[in-house]
Design an enzyme around this catalytic site. Sequence first.
Site, PDB file in Angstrom:
ATOM      1  N   GLU A 152      15.844  -8.369  -8.164  1.00 53.39           N
ATOM      2  CA  GLU A 152      15.719  -9.240  -7.141  1.00 53.39           C
ATOM      3  C   GLU A 152      17.137 -10.108  -6.954  1.00 53.39           C
ATOM      4  O   GLU A 152      17.735 -10.767  -7.761  1.00 53.39           O
ATOM      5  CB  GLU A 152      14.664 -10.491  -7.345  1.00 53.39           C
ATOM      6  CG  GLU A 152      14.667 -11.446  -6.631  1.00 53.39           C
ATOM      7  CD  GLU A 152      13.583 -12.423  -7.130  1.00 53.39           C
ATOM      8  OE1 GLU A 152      13.233 -12.783  -8.153  1.00 53.39           O
ATOM      9  OE2 GLU A 152      13.046 -12.960  -6.152  1.00 53.39           O
ATOM     10  N   GLU A 246       5.635 -17.313  -3.851  1.00 54.02           N
ATOM     11  CA  GLU A 246       6.340 -17.733  -5.037  1.00 54.02           C
ATOM     12  C   GLU A 246       7.163 -19.068  -4.299  1.00 54.02           C
ATOM     13  O   GLU A 246       8.355 -19.171  -3.689  1.00 54.02           O
ATOM     14  CB  GLU A 246       7.309 -16.962  -5.408  1.00 54.02           C
ATOM     15  CG  GLU A 246       8.101 -17.594  -6.685  1.00 54.02           C
ATOM     16  CD  GLU A 246       9.284 -16.660  -7.071  1.00 54.02           C
ATOM     17  OE1 GLU A 246       9.307 -16.348  -8.384  1.00 54.02           O
ATOM     18  OE2 GLU A 246      10.303 -16.436  -6.164  1.00 54.02           O
TER      19      GLU A 246
HETATM   20  C1  LER Z   1      12.323 -15.444  -9.168  1.00 53.26           C
HETATM   21  O1  LER Z   1      11.410 -14.631  -8.419  1.00 53.26           O
HETATM   22  C2  LER Z   1      13.317 -16.230  -8.464  1.00 53.26           C
HETATM   23  O2  LER Z   1      12.979 -16.087  -7.006  1.00 53.26           O
HETATM   24  C3  LER Z   1      14.137 -16.921  -8.982  1.00 53.26           C
HETATM   25  O3  LER Z   1      14.639 -18.099  -8.249  1.00 53.26           O
HETATM   26  C4  LER Z   1      14.090 -17.429 -10.293  1.00 53.26           C
HETATM   27  O4  LER Z   1      15.058 -18.077 -10.635  1.00 53.26           O
HETATM   28 MN    MN Z   2      11.585 -14.606  -6.171  1.00 58.32          MN
END
Ligand code: LER
Ligand code: MN
Length: 269
Positions: A152, A246
Amino acid sequence: MNLSIVLSTHAAQFQAVAFKGDFEANVAKIAGWGYDGVELAIRDPSLVDADELEHVVSAYGLTVPAIGTGQAWGEEGLSFTSDDPVVRAAAIERIKSHVPLAARFNAVIILGLIRGITPEGQTHEQSMGYLVEALQECSAVAVETGVRFALEPLNRYETDLIHTVAHGLDLVERVDAENFGLLLDTFHMNIEEPVIEDSIRACGDRIFHFHVADSNRWYPGAGHLDFKSILDALLATGYQGYVSGEFMPRPNADTAAERAIVHLRAIQT
Ligand code: LER
Ligand code: MN
């Protein structure tokens, strides 16, 4: 479009993990709101009862599209780019230990903060070297199982390593493994990408997972991101995976989860 939401199996420090606590009660609520899946944040797979997890999730008709691993950094300081070889090896072993669980659920393994932050005295180049080695090692052990890893890009305030899709695609090229791709998160993209839709198009079939939060990291609909345009661009790449919520539990976790799915279903193409 399949929708999921992040749920932690343990207490977590990371605030945007919206649901903690009683696992089954949360799974029941998530299914009740109409989500298709639950993204599990798991610090250490050896501490969870996989049979029980599977039993609860399938009892409510949900899938597990992805497993988050970042709590191993947040709670234990494990990182692929530590200057301590023992810590780097432990991080790699921890990520490898997610593979059987991910295979069981056909889930993508998320690599977020486990990549770490360049320690003082170490060069960025050295960190990138460690990162590539770790990713190649993890991808290689999982390739036979069909399990995929998604790194990510995170915004500049969280790490010095891989902020943008462009950085992520360079890394994909260096790692050179078919089961290694990216997870794009609209919150981070809103900070780092000049045009979110262009970056989604550039990432194309290397998008292995997708996180949604609005510009303020509240639920989609609470800020100023144009989710219709973003999701149109995502689906136009041929993306068949989950769109996973999220976001911050604001004004509270239940309200946020419910408003998110109402907003996303309403704009769904
Ligand atoms: C985790 O998916 C994320 O987006 C981060 O900001 C975690 O620190
Ligand atoms: Mn994330």
